[in-house]
Motif scaffolding. Sequence first.
Motif, PDB file in Angstrom:
ATOM      1  N   HIS A  84     -27.889 108.180  48.015  1.00  0.00           N
ATOM      2  CA  HIS A  84     -29.050 108.991  47.646  1.00  0.00           C
ATOM      3  C   HIS A  84     -30.046 108.193  46.798  1.00  0.00           C
ATOM      4  N   ASP A  85     -31.280 108.615  46.853  1.00  0.00           N
ATOM      5  CA  ASP A  85     -32.361 107.989  46.090  1.00  0.00           C
ATOM      6  C   ASP A  85     -32.429 108.680  44.726  1.00  0.00           C
ATOM      7  N   MET A  86     -31.847 108.056  43.708  1.00  0.00           N
ATOM      8  CA  MET A  86     -31.696 108.674  42.390  1.00  0.00           C
ATOM      9  C   MET A  86     -32.823 108.261  41.441  1.00  0.00           C
ATOM     10  N   HIS A  87     -33.297 109.245  40.662  1.00  0.00           N
ATOM     11  CA  HIS A  87     -34.360 108.990  39.691  1.00  0.00           C
ATOM     12  C   HIS A  87     -34.010 109.670  38.372  1.00  0.00           C
ATOM     13  N   PHE A  88     -34.079 108.915  37.273  1.00  0.00           N
ATOM     14  CA  PHE A  88     -33.871 109.506  35.952  1.00  0.00           C
ATOM     15  C   PHE A  88     -35.219 110.025  35.446  1.00  0.00           C
ATOM     16  N   LEU A  89     -35.247 111.309  35.112  1.00  0.00           N
ATOM     17  CA  LEU A  89     -36.471 111.953  34.635  1.00  0.00           C
ATOM     18  C   LEU A  89     -36.283 112.369  33.181  1.00  0.00           C
ATOM     19  N   ASN A  90     -36.949 111.672  32.276  1.00  0.00           N
ATOM     20  CA  ASN A  90     -36.857 112.009  30.855  1.00  0.00           C
ATOM     21  C   ASN A  90     -37.600 113.316  30.602  1.00  0.00           C
ATOM     22  N   ILE A  91     -36.904 114.299  30.086  1.00  0.00           N
ATOM     23  CA  ILE A  91     -37.492 115.628  29.881  1.00  0.00           C
ATOM     24  C   ILE A  91     -38.790 115.555  29.077  1.00  0.00           C
ATOM     25  N   LYS A  92     -38.791 114.730  28.034  1.00  0.00           N
ATOM     26  CA  LYS A  92     -39.953 114.655  27.150  1.00  0.00           C
ATOM     27  C   LYS A  92     -41.151 113.975  27.797  1.00  0.00           C
ATOM     28  N   GLU A  93     -40.930 113.316  28.928  1.00  0.00           N
ATOM     29  CA  GLU A  93     -42.037 112.643  29.608  1.00  0.00           C
ATOM     30  C   GLU A  93     -42.513 113.418  30.833  1.00  0.00           C
ATOM     31  N   CYS A  94     -41.978 114.622  31.026  1.00  0.00           N
ATOM     32  CA  CYS A  94     -42.413 115.500  32.121  1.00  0.00           C
ATOM     33  C   CYS A  94     -43.350 116.572  31.571  1.00  0.00           C
ATOM     34  N   TYR A  95     -44.330 116.956  32.354  1.00  0.00           N
ATOM     35  CA  TYR A  95     -45.202 118.073  31.995  1.00  0.00           C
ATOM     36  C   TYR A  95     -45.644 118.755  33.279  1.00  0.00           C
ATOM     37  N   MET A  96     -46.159 119.951  33.168  1.00  0.00           N
ATOM     38  CA  MET A  96     -46.357 120.757  34.378  1.00  0.00           C
ATOM     39  C   MET A  96     -47.729 121.402  34.461  1.00  0.00           C
ATOM     40  N   LYS A  97     -48.083 121.699  35.675  1.00  0.00           N
ATOM     41  CA  LYS A  97     -49.331 122.408  35.977  1.00  0.00           C
ATOM     42  C   LYS A  97     -48.965 123.752  36.587  1.00  0.00           C
ATOM     43  N   LEU A  98     -49.328 124.821  35.911  1.00  0.00           N
ATOM     44  CA  LEU A  98     -49.077 126.170  36.414  1.00  0.00           C
ATOM     45  C   LEU A  98     -50.280 126.609  37.236  1.00  0.00           C
ATOM     46  N   ASP A  99     -50.046 126.837  38.502  1.00  0.00           N
ATOM     47  CA  ASP A  99     -51.135 127.185  39.415  1.00  0.00           C
ATOM     48  C   ASP A  99     -50.540 127.977  40.563  1.00  0.00           C
ATOM     49  N   GLY A 100     -51.119 129.125  40.865  1.00  0.00           N
ATOM     50  CA  GLY A 100     -50.585 129.978  41.914  1.00  0.00           C
ATOM     51  C   GLY A 100     -50.633 129.352  43.285  1.00  0.00           C
ATOM     52  N   HIS A 101     -51.566 128.440  43.504  1.00  0.00           N
ATOM     53  CA  HIS A 101     -51.728 127.821  44.822  1.00  0.00           C
ATOM     54  C   HIS A 101     -51.162 126.402  44.885  1.00  0.00           C
ATOM     55  N   ASN A 102     -51.194 125.696  43.771  1.00  0.00           N
ATOM     56  CA  ASN A 102     -50.786 124.293  43.782  1.00  0.00           C
ATOM     57  C   ASN A 102     -50.040 123.916  42.498  1.00  0.00           C
ATOM     58  N   PRO A 103     -48.844 124.489  42.280  1.00  0.00           N
ATOM     59  CA  PRO A 103     -48.082 124.134  41.071  1.00  0.00           C
ATOM     60  C   PRO A 103     -47.596 122.689  41.163  1.00  0.00           C
ATOM     61  N   GLU A 104     -47.525 122.024  40.023  1.00  0.00           N
ATOM     62  CA  GLU A 104     -47.113 120.624  40.010  1.00  0.00           C
ATOM     63  C   GLU A 104     -46.278 120.305  38.778  1.00  0.00           C
ATOM     64  N   ILE A 105     -45.470 119.262  38.916  1.00  0.00           N
ATOM     65  CA  ILE A 105     -44.799 118.648  37.769  1.00  0.00           C
ATOM     66  C   ILE A 105     -45.230 117.192  37.743  1.00  0.00           C
ATOM     67  N   HIS A 106     -45.694 116.748  36.570  1.00  0.00           N
ATOM     68  CA  HIS A 106     -46.165 115.377  36.419  1.00  0.00           C
ATOM     69  C   HIS A 106     -45.228 114.607  35.495  1.00  0.00           C
ATOM     70  N   TYR A 107     -45.228 113.294  35.699  1.00  0.00           N
ATOM     71  CA  TYR A 107     -44.481 112.393  34.814  1.00  0.00           C
ATOM     72  C   TYR A 107     -45.490 111.544  34.067  1.00  0.00           C
ATOM     73  N   ARG A 108     -45.118 111.108  32.879  1.00  0.00           N
ATOM     74  CA  ARG A 108     -46.038 110.349  32.035  1.00  0.00           C
ATOM     75  C   ARG A 108     -46.731 109.253  32.845  1.00  0.00           C
ATOM     76  N   GLY A 109     -48.059 109.256  32.768  1.00  0.00           N
ATOM     77  CA  GLY A 109     -48.849 108.325  33.563  1.00  0.00           C
ATOM     78  C   GLY A 109     -49.515 109.005  34.743  1.00  0.00           C
ATOM     79  N   GLY A 110     -49.158 110.293  34.985  1.00  0.00           N
ATOM     80  CA  GLY A 110     -49.827 111.059  36.023  1.00  0.00           C
ATOM     81  C   GLY A 110     -49.101 111.133  37.357  1.00  0.00           C
ATOM     82  N   LYS A 111     -47.913 110.523  37.463  1.00  0.00           N
ATOM     83  CA  LYS A 111     -47.164 110.573  38.717  1.00  0.00           C
ATOM     84  C   LYS A 111     -46.704 112.001  39.000  1.00  0.00           C
ATOM     85  N   ILE A 112     -46.924 112.493  40.217  1.00  0.00           N
ATOM     86  CA  ILE A 112     -46.536 113.856  40.591  1.00  0.00           C
ATOM     87  C   ILE A 112     -45.107 113.855  41.116  1.00  0.00           C
ATOM     88  N   LEU A 113     -44.295 114.794  40.633  1.00  0.00           N
ATOM     89  CA  LEU A 113     -42.871 114.847  40.957  1.00  0.00           C
ATOM     90  C   LEU A 113     -42.528 116.014  41.882  1.00  0.00           C
TER      91      LEU A 113
END
Length: 459
Positions: A189-218
């Motif tokens: 499997h393709d494993m990725h460690f995601l540090n909780i403190k470096e994740c942030y989210m976009k709440l949107d009814g049409h396009n919800p997102e989770i971002h990682y520090r630096g703007g990478k979309i998860l």
Amino acid sequence: MQDQKVVIGSEEWCSFPALGIPKIKARVDSGAKTSALHAINIAPFRKDEENWVRFDVNPIQKNVKTVLHCEARLVGRRIVKSSSGYKEQRYVISTDICFDNQTWPIEMTLTNRDSMGFRMLLGREAMIGRMLVDPSQSYLLGQPTSEELKTVYRDAIQAKSGLRIGLLASNPELYSNKRIMEAGESRGHDMHFLNIKECYMKLDGHNPEIHYRGGKILNDFDAIIPRIRPSITFYGCALTRQFEALKVFCLNSSKAITQSRDKLYSLQLLLNHGVDIPTTGFANSPLDTDDLIKMVGGTPLIVKLLEGTQGKGVVLAETKKAAESVINAFKSLNANILVQEFIKEADGKDIRCFVIDGKVVAAIQREALPGEFRANIHLGGTASIIKPTQEEKRIAIKAAKAMDLKVAGVDIIRSSKGPLLLEVNSSPGLEGIEGATNKDVAGEMIKAIEKNFKLQKTS
């Protein structure tokens, strides 16, 4: 004809197309009759009424993280004598080998070559009529760069349909987190460690997102393994809910983790599901302290902070005066507490059952060091293998189900009233239980993801 033969050195790179091995470095040994390939987790099986064998290959020297899952037709078994005189019975497979764009079938044995310098040994049977060896030379057919190796192995692993799995946690160096990453990678499997403190989210009814520090979309994960420290339960569960909103399979759900972290609510849930616990009291006012002590059978008793975790905020009160003092001190600080009977006959021992997907996969008995008190919880000490009773297994499985947890560490104490449940942990540690039992608990977690991901896709 001699001029049609390929000239090779004492070390060369080759590939095995049918096994999905794009590049592997081979030691050329004309003194060895049969070729040998490094393999682990070897398991025979039947396919199309023929004998086959499955095995895992770590194709890169000194690298256990890169793993390819292979299978091949089984030719048979053979006794092989090593250069040191050791005899070993090995499985023999037949597959195609590729050198310099030339491909032909060979037979080779499967064996663990971790202690050897090369993952592959090319014997003379595979070379007869096709190759000439110049032992003074190496890599006459070319040598890939480290970047080329990374690319071909990544593509090979992805071609084997591995899942993209994120480990949502805080410390990548923690034993449990490292083991889970290794277990996932070892199963392709393709494993990725995601540090909780470096994740942030976009709440949107049409396009919800989770971002990682630096703007990478998860947003492109197949599954998430939440391992959330108690101190960041709120934010960690918020992120888990966001992944759930994106239809990503989460090994433990945000709801299950949240309710498991609420000690009072979790005990009420367990009781509602018929799981026995030590007699426990809860009150809001210091005026009720005297009756609260009587309610749990008097002293000695345990006082637990509701917000406390893993043994912190737990006090053993051996006398009524001490109990009153501790309870009233906590109440003066507006701290919510539980008062619980002390199980003296447990003699400083408890049982940790590791439950994965409705099954107890491992269990240990934990015992405090001499001079330590245990306050009905695990405070350290030693761990040893134990075979839990059927009743203890039933309680552990029932408790995990009551909390809706697919992965849980369930702590049980043996009392004169029978086994009692102490606590259910939604992010149980792996080091103690894997070390004591020698079981691949991390691998069982990955298998649970594979199983439930398939069920989710077909439902």
